[in-house]
Design an enzyme around this catalytic site. Structure first.
Site, PDB file in Angstrom:
ATOM      1  N   HIS A   1       0.844  -1.193   0.000  1.00 10.12           N
ATOM      2  CA  HIS A   1       0.000   0.000   0.000  1.00 10.12           C
ATOM      3  C   HIS A   1       0.882   1.247   0.000  1.00 10.12           C
ATOM      4  CE1 HIS A   1      -3.435  -2.373   1.836  1.00 10.12           C
ATOM      5  NE2 HIS A   1      -2.407  -3.066   2.320  1.00 10.12           N
TER       6      HIS A   1
ATOM      7  N   THR B   1       0.514   5.112   1.900  1.00  9.52           N
ATOM      8  CA  THR B   1      -0.270   5.644   3.015  1.00  9.52           C
ATOM      9  C   THR B   1      -1.139   6.833   2.631  1.00  9.52           C
ATOM     10  OG1 THR B   1       1.568   7.083   3.664  1.00  9.52           O
ATOM     11  CG2 THR B   1       1.447   4.901   4.705  1.00  9.52           C
TER      12      THR B   1
ATOM     13  N   GLU C   1       2.567  -1.060   4.544  1.00  6.90           N
ATOM     14  CA  GLU C   1       2.302   0.325   4.135  1.00  6.90           C
ATOM     15  C   GLU C   1       3.627   1.032   3.853  1.00  6.90           C
ATOM     16  OE1 GLU C   1      -0.481   2.078   3.757  1.00  6.90           O
ATOM     17  OE2 GLU C   1      -2.065   0.890   4.732  1.00  6.90           O
TER      18      GLU C   1
ATOM     19  N   HIS D   1      -2.671  -3.168  -3.382  1.00  7.71           N
ATOM     20  CA  HIS D   1      -4.042  -3.052  -2.899  1.00  7.71           C
ATOM     21  C   HIS D   1      -5.017  -2.928  -4.068  1.00  7.71           C
ATOM     22  CE1 HIS D   1      -6.733  -1.121   0.459  1.00  7.71           C
ATOM     23  NE2 HIS D   1      -7.224  -2.240  -0.013  1.00  7.71           N
TER      24      HIS D   1
ATOM     25  N   ASP E   1      -3.713   2.200  -4.830  1.00  3.99           N
ATOM     26  CA  ASP E   1      -2.358   2.094  -4.294  1.00  3.99           C
ATOM     27  C   ASP E   1      -1.795   0.678  -4.506  1.00  3.99           C
ATOM     28  OD1 ASP E   1      -4.455   1.472  -2.336  1.00  3.99           O
ATOM     29  OD2 ASP E   1      -2.853   1.152  -0.892  1.00  3.99           O
TER      30      ASP E   1
END
Length: 268
Positions: A59, A61, A126, A164, A174
């Site tokens: 991912h 953020t 992340e 993601h 993302d």
């Protein structure tokens, strides 16, 4: 046995500390013990294991700093609590927020291949990035080091690393088109086309190929955008000739003996 008078106060202090530490040790032991249902008789079996992740999800953020990201991942927010197993800052520092054996809340709705509850089957990582800025070299170096550790230690196949947006293309974008998937592939991570690209045979079905890779079948335009971000580093929601070549290469790697084209019916 008698002690010198000056030793008595010291012994008294030691005994007082012991009286404090024993209850603390008992509490710690109780906290580590499994919770048993009082309605049942506890007869333990050795036949069990911890959660085994099958997938790693990457991912960005979309925050302004690591500290903001840490706050978001550790508190409630407008859409409910969210978390991830790891956060990597732009300077390459790795933070762990959830144990590998536990289920973090990073994926939400979506599916990848036969996996329909991605949170339960994945490790979430992340990357501190706003989605509009190239990922820092130190950050990617730390990510590669972390991926090596996770895939080796948790026995996750190195091809099972996705973004993601790959499994939730109608909701997420993302880690986006700026993420260096090719660099990861050069280090041996992620599914990537190998060898020269060639045209697929007549009748090749690109939508079936996308499903074989793992993409959900719900929204063709959204899936193509996610595919373009991952494999072409660009936007666009329609397939072109190079997309078909990439899809053909990927499916040959996944299903080397299975053609992805309509087959004639065999005579009875």
């Amino acid at each position: 046995m008698s002690f010198p008078r000056r030793a008595v106060p010291a012994m008294r202090v030691l005994l007082q500390w012991a009286m404090l530490l024993i209850p603390m040790a008992l509490l710690a032991a109780c906290a580590a013990a499994p919770v048993h249902n009082p309605l049942a008789t506890w007869i333990p079996s050795p036949n069990y294991g911890e959660r085994r992740p099958q997938l790693i999800v990457l991912h960005f953020t979309d925050e302004t700093s690591v500290q903001n990201s840490l706050k978001t991942l550790r508190t409630g927010n407008s859409e409910g609590p969210v978390s991830a197993h790891y956060l990597i800052g732009g300077d390459g520092h790795i933070y762990q927020l959830v144990a590998d054996s536990m289920r973090a809340w990073h994926a939400g709705e979506g599916r990848w291949g036969t996996i329909t509850d991605v949170n339960s089957a994945s490790i979430g990582i992340e990357l501190d990035n706003d989605g509009r800025t190239p990922f820092a070299p130190a950050q990617i170096e730390s990510l590669l080091r972390l991926l090596s550790d996770l895939t080796d230690r948790l026995h996750i196949p190195r091809t099972q690393i996705v973004g993601h947006e790959d499994f939730a293309p109608t909701r997420k974008n993302d880690p986006g088109p700026l993420f260096p998937w090719r660099q990861l592939a050069g280090a041996g991570f992620g599914l990537w086309p190998q060898g020269p690209l060639i045209d697929p045979p007549p009748g090749f079905d690109p939508w079936m190929a996308l499903g074989v890779i793992g993409y959900p079948p719900d929204d063709h335009a959204a899936v193509v955008r996610a595919f373009h971000h991952h494999y072409r580093g660009m936007d666009g929601d329609t397939l072109d000739a190079q997309d078909l070549q990439i899809l053909y290469a990927l499916t040959r790697q996944l299903l080397p003996a299975q053609p992805l084209s309509p087959q004639p019916l065999s005579p009875h």
